[in-house]
Design a protein around this motif. Sequence first.
Motif, mmCIF file in Angstrom:
data_model
loop_
_atom_site.group_PDB
_atom_site.id
_atom_site.type_symbol
_atom_site.label_atom_id
_atom_site.label_comp_id
_atom_site.label_asym_id
_atom_site.label_seq_id
_atom_site.Cartn_x
_atom_site.Cartn_y
_atom_site.Cartn_z
ATOM 1 N N THR A 35 0.716 -1.137 0.003
ATOM 2 C CA THR A 35 0.013 -0.132 -0.059
ATOM 3 C C THR A 35 0.998 1.388 -0.004
ATOM 4 O OG1 THR A 35 -1.489 -1.204 1.220
ATOM 5 C CG2 THR A 35 -1.822 1.032 1.329
ATOM 6 N N PRO A 42 -7.941 3.430 4.255
ATOM 7 C CA PRO A 42 -8.312 3.551 2.580
ATOM 8 C C PRO A 42 -9.181 4.297 2.440
ATOM 9 C CG PRO A 42 -8.979 1.474 3.807
ATOM 10 C CD PRO A 42 -8.265 2.388 4.829
ATOM 11 N N LEU A 46 -13.459 3.334 -2.085
ATOM 12 C CA LEU A 46 -13.230 1.814 -2.321
ATOM 13 C C LEU A 46 -14.347 0.748 -2.075
ATOM 14 C CD1 LEU A 46 -9.390 1.399 -1.222
ATOM 15 C CD2 LEU A 46 -10.321 1.698 -3.435
ATOM 16 N N ALA A 50 -11.396 -4.367 -2.514
ATOM 17 C CA ALA A 50 -10.307 -3.294 -2.739
ATOM 18 C C ALA A 50 -9.836 -2.887 -1.404
ATOM 19 C CB ALA A 50 -10.562 -2.336 -3.662
ATOM 20 N N ARG A 51 -10.830 -2.597 -0.411
ATOM 21 C CA ARG A 51 -10.560 -2.037 0.853
ATOM 22 C C ARG A 51 -9.662 -3.146 1.531
ATOM 23 N NH1 ARG A 51 -12.465 2.309 3.593
ATOM 24 N NH2 ARG A 51 -12.566 2.003 5.816
ATOM 25 N N TYR A 54 -6.164 -3.260 0.427
ATOM 26 C CA TYR A 54 -5.370 -2.021 0.782
ATOM 27 C C TYR A 54 -4.893 -2.326 2.102
ATOM 28 C CZ TYR A 54 -4.520 3.045 1.661
ATOM 29 O OH TYR A 54 -3.882 4.171 2.101
ATOM 30 N N LEU A 81 -5.767 -5.448 -7.857
ATOM 31 C CA LEU A 81 -4.554 -4.731 -7.654
ATOM 32 C C LEU A 81 -4.226 -3.463 -8.643
ATOM 33 C CD1 LEU A 81 -2.515 -7.767 -6.239
ATOM 34 C CD2 LEU A 81 -3.423 -5.741 -4.753
ATOM 35 N N ASP A 83 -6.209 -1.870 -10.449
ATOM 36 C CA ASP A 83 -7.164 -0.772 -10.032
ATOM 37 C C ASP A 83 -6.455 0.140 -8.993
ATOM 38 O OD1 ASP A 83 -8.797 -1.602 -12.093
ATOM 39 O OD2 ASP A 83 -10.319 -2.128 -10.918
ATOM 40 N N LEU A 84 -6.140 -0.337 -7.839
ATOM 41 C CA LEU A 84 -5.395 0.296 -6.732
ATOM 42 C C LEU A 84 -4.174 1.171 -7.462
ATOM 43 C CD1 LEU A 84 -5.866 -2.238 -3.965
ATOM 44 C CD2 LEU A 84 -7.060 0.094 -4.193
ATOM 45 N N ARG A 87 -4.873 4.156 -9.278
ATOM 46 C CA ARG A 87 -5.058 5.028 -8.407
ATOM 47 C C ARG A 87 -4.149 5.710 -7.586
ATOM 48 N NH1 ARG A 87 -11.097 3.876 -5.820
ATOM 49 N NH2 ARG A 87 -10.771 5.912 -4.759
ATOM 50 N N LEU A 89 -2.644 3.978 -5.084
ATOM 51 C CA LEU A 89 -2.999 3.508 -3.927
ATOM 52 C C LEU A 89 -2.142 2.323 -3.472
ATOM 53 C CD1 LEU A 89 -6.838 3.924 -3.665
ATOM 54 C CD2 LEU A 89 -5.216 5.609 -2.485
ATOM 55 N N ALA A 90 -1.704 1.578 -4.579
ATOM 56 C CA ALA A 90 -0.577 0.504 -4.142
ATOM 57 C C ALA A 90 0.556 0.516 -4.952
ATOM 58 C CB ALA A 90 -1.558 -0.828 -4.736
#
Length: 118
Positions: A35, A42, A46, A50-51, A54, A81, A83-84, A87, A89-90
């Motif tokens: 993360t 998170p 999300l 996905a949350r 995260y 993953l 998608d994260l 954004r 976020l990952a």
Amino acid sequence: MDYRIRRRSRVRPYTFTGGRTRSRHPLMVHSLVSTVGSGHDPPASLLPEARRIYLLCRRSRSVAEIAHELRLPLGVIQVLLSDLAERDLAYIHPSVSGTDPFERPLLERVLHGLERLV
């Protein structure tokens, strides 16, 4: 939420990905993900799956470990993953080569995770 519970309720795994089956990022079973900004909560926007990813990835984990922990198919995890990562976020770590002696514990962890999947 446990995949087995969802299967009984007839929610198909591709529902979590909006019907998408391919990730935008090359993610292998052994790819490590963490993360970005792991001290933060998170975003509220999300999806629940996905949350959970995260939160799990506050410590680097392989795609296989995440799939095992969430009891979701690898393809679903790869899309979520990706998608994260899109954004920011990952973070998808560069793949390991297997030649660095310090990678051995990591590779053993991935192997152990894969064995638990079978």
